[in-house]
Design a protein around this motif. Structure first.
Motif, PDB file in Angstrom:
ATOM      1  N   PRO A   4     -43.090  -2.735  25.215  1.00 15.44           N
ATOM      2  CA  PRO A   4     -41.935  -3.374  26.114  1.00 15.44           C
ATOM      3  C   PRO A   4     -41.590  -4.559  25.553  1.00 15.44           C
ATOM      4  CG  PRO A   4     -44.131  -3.235  27.264  1.00 15.44           C
ATOM      5  CD  PRO A   4     -44.331  -2.659  26.234  1.00 15.44           C
ATOM      6  N   SER A   5     -40.380  -4.758  25.471  1.00 12.63           N
ATOM      7  CA  SER A   5     -39.726  -5.990  25.059  1.00 12.63           C
ATOM      8  C   SER A   5     -40.060  -7.132  26.014  1.00 12.63           C
ATOM      9  CB  SER A   5     -38.158  -5.896  24.775  1.00 12.63           C
ATOM     10  OG  SER A   5     -37.552  -5.678  26.003  1.00 12.63           O
ATOM     11  N   LEU A   6     -40.501  -8.262  25.749  1.00 18.23           N
ATOM     12  CA  LEU A   6     -40.547  -9.511  26.218  1.00 18.23           C
ATOM     13  C   LEU A   6     -39.297 -10.093  26.975  1.00 18.23           C
ATOM     14  CD1 LEU A   6     -43.306 -11.192  24.073  1.00 18.23           C
ATOM     15  CD2 LEU A   6     -43.702  -9.830  26.289  1.00 18.23           C
ATOM     16  N   PRO A   7     -39.421 -10.494  27.976  1.00 17.43           N
ATOM     17  CA  PRO A   7     -38.138 -11.381  28.469  1.00 17.43           C
ATOM     18  C   PRO A   7     -37.700 -12.586  27.328  1.00 17.43           C
ATOM     19  CG  PRO A   7     -40.038 -11.406  30.112  1.00 17.43           C
ATOM     20  CD  PRO A   7     -40.486 -10.971  29.238  1.00 17.43           C
ATOM     21  N   ALA A   8     -36.587 -12.434  27.329  1.00 16.02           N
ATOM     22  CA  ALA A   8     -35.878 -13.613  26.339  1.00 16.02           C
ATOM     23  C   ALA A   8     -36.360 -14.968  26.849  1.00 16.02           C
ATOM     24  CB  ALA A   8     -34.397 -13.301  26.324  1.00 16.02           C
ATOM     25  N   GLU A   9     -36.291 -15.883  26.052  1.00 18.94           N
ATOM     26  CA  GLU A   9     -36.671 -17.302  26.498  1.00 18.94           C
ATOM     27  C   GLU A   9     -35.451 -18.018  26.449  1.00 18.94           C
ATOM     28  OE1 GLU A   9     -39.524 -18.835  27.267  1.00 18.94           O
ATOM     29  OE2 GLU A   9     -40.610 -16.818  27.165  1.00 18.94           O
ATOM     30  N   VAL A  10     -35.202 -18.680  27.505  1.00 22.32           N
ATOM     31  CA  VAL A  10     -33.926 -19.716  28.036  1.00 22.32           C
ATOM     32  C   VAL A  10     -34.380 -20.899  28.412  1.00 22.32           C
ATOM     33  CG1 VAL A  10     -32.506 -17.564  28.438  1.00 22.32           C
ATOM     34  CG2 VAL A  10     -33.765 -18.668  30.201  1.00 22.32           C
ATOM     35  N   PRO A  11     -33.443 -21.777  27.785  1.00 24.61           N
ATOM     36  CA  PRO A  11     -34.014 -23.348  28.185  1.00 24.61           C
ATOM     37  C   PRO A  11     -33.689 -23.671  29.637  1.00 24.61           C
ATOM     38  CG  PRO A  11     -31.968 -23.230  27.052  1.00 24.61           C
ATOM     39  CD  PRO A  11     -32.435 -21.620  26.787  1.00 24.61           C
ATOM     40  N   ASP A  12     -34.413 -24.403  30.140  1.00 22.98           N
ATOM     41  CA  ASP A  12     -34.079 -24.940  31.684  1.00 22.98           C
ATOM     42  C   ASP A  12     -33.361 -26.198  31.333  1.00 22.98           C
ATOM     43  OD1 ASP A  12     -35.314 -22.970  33.096  1.00 22.98           O
ATOM     44  OD2 ASP A  12     -37.383 -24.095  32.840  1.00 22.98           O
ATOM     45  N   VAL A  13     -32.476 -26.311  32.137  1.00 23.90           N
ATOM     46  CA  VAL A  13     -31.753 -27.663  32.128  1.00 23.90           C
ATOM     47  C   VAL A  13     -31.855 -28.307  33.580  1.00 23.90           C
ATOM     48  CG1 VAL A  13     -30.182 -27.222  30.214  1.00 23.90           C
ATOM     49  CG2 VAL A  13     -29.355 -26.778  32.567  1.00 23.90           C
ATOM     50  N   THR A  14     -31.447 -29.676  33.644  1.00 21.87           N
ATOM     51  CA  THR A  14     -31.444 -30.555  34.948  1.00 21.87           C
ATOM     52  C   THR A  14     -30.160 -30.519  35.307  1.00 21.87           C
ATOM     53  OG1 THR A  14     -31.669 -32.438  34.027  1.00 21.87           O
ATOM     54  CG2 THR A  14     -33.826 -31.411  34.676  1.00 21.87           C
ATOM     55  N   PRO A  15     -29.772 -30.618  36.591  1.00 26.09           N
ATOM     56  CA  PRO A  15     -28.552 -31.069  37.087  1.00 26.09           C
ATOM     57  C   PRO A  15     -27.875 -32.429  36.601  1.00 26.09           C
ATOM     58  CG  PRO A  15     -29.753 -30.623  38.903  1.00 26.09           C
ATOM     59  CD  PRO A  15     -30.721 -30.740  37.865  1.00 26.09           C
ATOM     60  N   HIS A  37     -21.906 -24.294  47.892  1.00 24.96           N
ATOM     61  CA  HIS A  37     -22.154 -24.008  46.561  1.00 24.96           C
ATOM     62  C   HIS A  37     -21.520 -25.166  45.817  1.00 24.96           C
ATOM     63  CE1 HIS A  37     -18.514 -22.262  47.882  1.00 24.96           C
ATOM     64  NE2 HIS A  37     -17.845 -22.976  46.694  1.00 24.96           N
ATOM     65  N   ALA A  38     -21.881 -25.134  44.363  1.00 29.46           N
ATOM     66  CA  ALA A  38     -21.325 -26.371  43.625  1.00 29.46           C
ATOM     67  C   ALA A  38     -19.931 -25.983  43.544  1.00 29.46           C
ATOM     68  CB  ALA A  38     -22.116 -26.069  42.264  1.00 29.46           C
ATOM     69  N   PRO A  39     -18.979 -27.195  43.455  1.00 33.14           N
ATOM     70  CA  PRO A  39     -17.682 -26.917  43.109  1.00 33.14           C
ATOM     71  C   PRO A  39     -17.298 -26.500  41.791  1.00 33.14           C
ATOM     72  CG  PRO A  39     -18.104 -29.387  44.243  1.00 33.14           C
ATOM     73  CD  PRO A  39     -19.407 -28.466  43.681  1.00 33.14           C
ATOM     74  N   TRP A  97     -29.754 -29.468  42.478  1.00 30.63           N
ATOM     75  CA  TRP A  97     -28.422 -29.861  42.438  1.00 30.63           C
ATOM     76  C   TRP A  97     -28.092 -30.915  43.369  1.00 30.63           C
ATOM     77  CZ3 TRP A  97     -24.265 -28.652  38.856  1.00 30.63           C
ATOM     78  CH2 TRP A  97     -23.065 -29.143  39.579  1.00 30.63           C
ATOM     79  N   GLU A  98     -28.347 -30.491  44.701  1.00 36.28           N
ATOM     80  CA  GLU A  98     -27.961 -31.347  45.964  1.00 36.28           C
ATOM     81  C   GLU A  98     -28.878 -32.427  45.956  1.00 36.28           C
ATOM     82  OE1 GLU A  98     -27.462 -30.196  50.502  1.00 36.28           O
ATOM     83  OE2 GLU A  98     -29.315 -29.578  49.933  1.00 36.28           O
ATOM     84  N   ALA A  99     -30.173 -32.429  45.693  1.00 39.66           N
ATOM     85  CA  ALA A  99     -31.149 -33.538  45.537  1.00 39.66           C
ATOM     86  C   ALA A  99     -30.677 -34.613  44.649  1.00 39.66           C
ATOM     87  CB  ALA A  99     -32.551 -33.140  45.483  1.00 39.66           C
ATOM     88  N   SER A 100     -30.027 -34.224  43.377  1.00 37.92           N
ATOM     89  CA  SER A 100     -29.662 -35.323  42.554  1.00 37.92           C
ATOM     90  C   SER A 100     -28.118 -35.665  42.785  1.00 37.92           C
ATOM     91  CB  SER A 100     -29.461 -34.381  40.997  1.00 37.92           C
ATOM     92  OG  SER A 100     -28.215 -33.553  41.042  1.00 37.92           O
ATOM     93  N   GLY A 101     -27.830 -35.480  43.942  1.00 39.58           N
ATOM     94  CA  GLY A 101     -26.358 -35.983  44.437  1.00 39.58           C
ATOM     95  C   GLY A 101     -25.133 -35.435  44.134  1.00 39.58           C
ATOM     96  N   ARG A 102     -25.473 -34.178  43.499  1.00 39.03           N
ATOM     97  CA  ARG A 102     -24.278 -33.484  42.963  1.00 39.03           C
ATOM     98  C   ARG A 102     -23.332 -32.853  44.150  1.00 39.03           C
ATOM     99  NH1 ARG A 102     -22.496 -32.266  37.500  1.00 39.03           N
ATOM    100  NH2 ARG A 102     -23.898 -32.975  36.064  1.00 39.03           N
ATOM    101  N   PRO A 103     -22.071 -32.687  44.348  1.00 42.82           N
ATOM    102  CA  PRO A 103     -21.467 -32.155  45.618  1.00 42.82           C
ATOM    103  C   PRO A 103     -21.955 -30.675  45.782  1.00 42.82           C
ATOM    104  CG  PRO A 103     -20.019 -32.485  43.768  1.00 42.82           C
ATOM    105  CD  PRO A 103     -21.284 -33.073  43.259  1.00 42.82           C
TER     106      PRO A 103
END
Length: 115
Positions: A4-15, A37-39, A97-103
């Motif tokens: 079985p194919s392994l899940p593709a690796e994707v980067p994590d980013v922060t808000p 939700h985020a605007p 997202w919310e904790a970082s002060g994003r709307p």
């Protein structure tokens, strides 16, 4: 036997690392989206992604978000496995997202909140 194919690796980013030009793909359920939700985010619930792949851009940065980052990591890996090279997961999801002060906004007229 085929492995079985392994899940593709994707980067994590922060808000706080995101620019306003990213395509923010919110994969939460409708009630979560309605609560807040985020605007400028784009809403495609996780279970609808396979049928709505054409709506996800293949160019430009696509950041996938859910409540805490688990569902969005799965969707980002799925998109990467389908050939998207421009996806990343929002680490910590809408709670981060919310904790970082994003709307956070709601289309219901009620105060926005993250479910």
């Amino acid at each position: 036997m085929v492995q079985p194919s392994l899940p593709a690796e994707v980067p994590d980013v922060t808000p706080d690392s995101l620019s306003d030009e990213v395509y923010l793909l919110d994969v939460r359920e409708h009630d979560e989206w309605d609560a807040g939700h985020a605007p400028h985010a784009h809403h495609i619930p996780m279970r609808e992604i396979p049928a709505r792949l054409a709506e996800v851009p293949t160019v430009g940065e696509v950041i996938v978000v859910c409540r805490v980052g688990g569902r969005s990591a799965q969707v980002a890996a799925y998109l990467a496995a389908q050939g998207w090279e421009n996806v990343a997961n929002l680490d910590g999801g809408m709670l981060a997202w919310e904790a970082s002060g994003r709307p956070v906004v709601a289309d219901t007229g009620l105060p926005a909140r993250v479910l």
